[in-house]
Design an enzyme around this catalytic site. Structure first.
Site, PDB file in Angstrom:
ATOM      1  N   CYS A  75      42.111  29.115   1.715  1.00  0.00           N
ATOM      2  CA  CYS A  75      41.195  29.098   0.664  1.00  0.00           C
ATOM      3  C   CYS A  75      39.965  28.752   0.983  1.00  0.00           C
ATOM      4  CB  CYS A  75      41.575  28.076  -0.337  1.00  0.00           C
ATOM      5  SG  CYS A  75      43.904  27.751  -1.054  1.00  0.00           S
ATOM      6  N   HIS A 131      36.604  27.080  -3.081  1.00  0.00           N
ATOM      7  CA  HIS A 131      37.191  26.095  -3.495  1.00  0.00           C
ATOM      8  C   HIS A 131      36.899  25.049  -3.862  1.00  0.00           C
ATOM      9  CE1 HIS A 131      40.924  23.784  -1.367  1.00  0.00           C
ATOM     10  NE2 HIS A 131      39.344  23.560  -0.643  1.00  0.00           N
TER      11      HIS A 131
END
Length: 491
Positions: A75, A131
């Protein structure tokens, strides 16, 4: 002070782009991210039973990239790369930490939303774009208007599946709850309300969905789309890792996501497959709600829609679940564009990268591309999907591990020098590693020229899923890996 400096730098980058000079006005942008979404989308064909009618409808009116890949199968580094326009090998951002603004040499990079803002756009954002909570703090200068953050929403009283690593997020299944109580429903609702309230134009509305990231919880009606007795499991072969380098295991040495062995032993393979598909269809429905609001409020004709995911996800392929790999199941992502300046009904097989979103949206927004971007505009393919692209897609996972993807080939080189090569036309499942066969030496030599010329060591503060390899020693999350020791949850 830093935010003022960032805005000044971004404003200096704003010059109208000659590529889109004939456009009557700057288009709005609907920027849709889906977390951990692999190619199990109807128009991508990754799973034959995937039901995603709303995404498929967007693909029909635009251009879908069938060979699009992330720059990192994790991510934070993937989203950092997309939003800054730099490769992980150029920034040293490989793990779930740090936030790139906390790295001094990266702190003043002008991100995509800042570039758009300097070019006259108003940025609205909800859910997961960066993220975690990155980009959402009070002193961050990424978005002008923020909606709800990403979240799971309704959860069962305790985990539904007892996985080997007792991580609270690694779970899946169905339990009694309402769609309206899910985090992604609330994210979509905020986006709908924003469109209903007539946002300031031109706008960029970023909508980041959490599912099908674990925990893969869905309500019964989404599970009912995939009856268990009709469910098709991912196609695999036994001992698929026998011809892959031992070093490939180092990239996902110890993770919360379980191995295929657990899914089989605990009779969870069908449950996870069904859960992932159910969550994918649920997110598709939320995208449909946002699209309905876009059309109802008269924005459809002057809005560029882009749908992307940060990386793929294995559900048994290569004997694992989760991400953190350099194979197609870990790197291939949905990438769809629709709207003004984009040819409809196209399916492009040229390699594309998430890194290309920054320059492409800059062109579509009639802005000059800032200096230092490492991606390449997809405008030629958005006009004609058959336009040749001389650049492969390059994915990096941790320091000096790279995958190169062309239309035909996937080449992987690990930090210890070991390699894999797959003919993706003859072997789309990547079951036969050709790297040791002498007749393919020229192919490897040609593809190796695209490996990044430099590969930075992990940035200060790097943590979580970080692997280094120095002087023949592999270190995973601070612990040395025994090259002859048992592989966790396998041996």
């Amino acid at each position: 002070m830093r935010n003022t400096l960032l805005l000044a730098v971004a404003l200096a980058c704003y010059v109208p782009s000659p590529l889109m000079a004939d456009a009557p006005k700057q288009p709005n942008i609907l920027f849709i991210a889906i977390d951990d979404q692999n190619d199990w989308i109807g128009c991508l064909g990754g799973h034959p039973q995937a039901k995603t009618p709303h995404i498929d409808r967007i693909a029909e009116r635009g251009t879908v990239f069938l060979n699009a890949h992330c720059q990192a199968p994790l991510c934070n580094p993937s989203r950092t790369s997309l939003m800054t326009g730099r490769r992980p090998s150029s920034t040293g951002i490989y793990g779930l930490s740090p936030w790139f603004r906390d790295v001094p040499e990266l702190a003043n990079l002008v991100t995509l939303p800042q570039h758009l803002s300097a070019g006259g756009y108003t940025n609205y954002s909800t859910g997961k774009i960066y993220h975690g909570g990155y980009g959402r703090k009070k002193n961050d200068a990424e978005f002008q208007h923020l909606g709800p953050p990403a979240g799971v929403g309704a959860r069962p009283a305790k985990k539904l599946v007892n996985t080997p690593a007792a991580h609270p997020l690694v779970d899946w299944g169905v339990f009694p709850h309402k769609d309206e109580d899910k985090g992604d429903y609330q994210v979509a609702s905020w986006a709908v309300d924003t469109l209903n309230n007539k946002p300031q134009e031109p706008f960029c509305l970023s909508v980041g969905f959490f599912l099908p990231h674990v925990p893969c919880y869905a309500t019964q009606k989404w599970f009912d789309l995939y009856p268990e007795d009709e469910l098709q499991l991912p196609e695999i072969i036994e001992n698929d890792r026998d011809d892959t380098p031992r070093f490939s295991w180092n990239l996902h040495w110890k993770l919360p996501e379980p191995r295929l062995k657990f899914l089989k032993d605990d009779h969870q393979w069908k449950n996870l497959t069904r859960s992932y598909l159910a969550c994918t269809s649920f997110v598709d429905a939320q995208i449909g709600r946002v699209m309905d609001a876009l059309e109802k409020n008269g924005y459809a004709d002057n809005t560029v829609i882009v749908i992307w995911s940060d990386h793929g996800w294995h559900i048994g392929e290569k004997e694992i679940t989760g991400k953190n790999t350099l194979w197609d199941d870990g790197t291939r992502v949905p990438l769809i564009f629709a709207g003004p300046g984009i040819t409809g009904g196209q399916r492009c097989t040229q390699p594309a990268e998430l890194l290309d979103l920054y320059p492409t949206l800059s062109d579509l927004a009639q802005l000059e591309q800032p200096a230092g971007l490492e991606g390449h505009s997809l405008i030629p393919q958005l006009r004609d999907a058959k336009s040749k692209r001389e650049f492969p897609a390059i994915t990096t996972h941790n320091h000096d591990n790279h995958g190169i993807r062309t239309e035909r080939w996937r080449f992987i080189q690990y930090a210890d020098g070991s390699q894999e090569l797959y003919d993706m036309q003859a072997d789309p499942n990547e079951w036969t590693n050709l790297a040791s066969k002498s007749e393919y030496a020229d192919v490897i030599e040609r593809l190796a020229k695209f490996l990044p010329a430099k590969s930075k060591m992990p940035a200060p503060g790097s943590a979580h899923r970080v692997l280094t390899y120095t002087d023949g020693v592999a270190i995973w999350e601070g612990e040395e890996i025994d090259p002859n020791g048992p592989i966790p949850e396998i041996d």
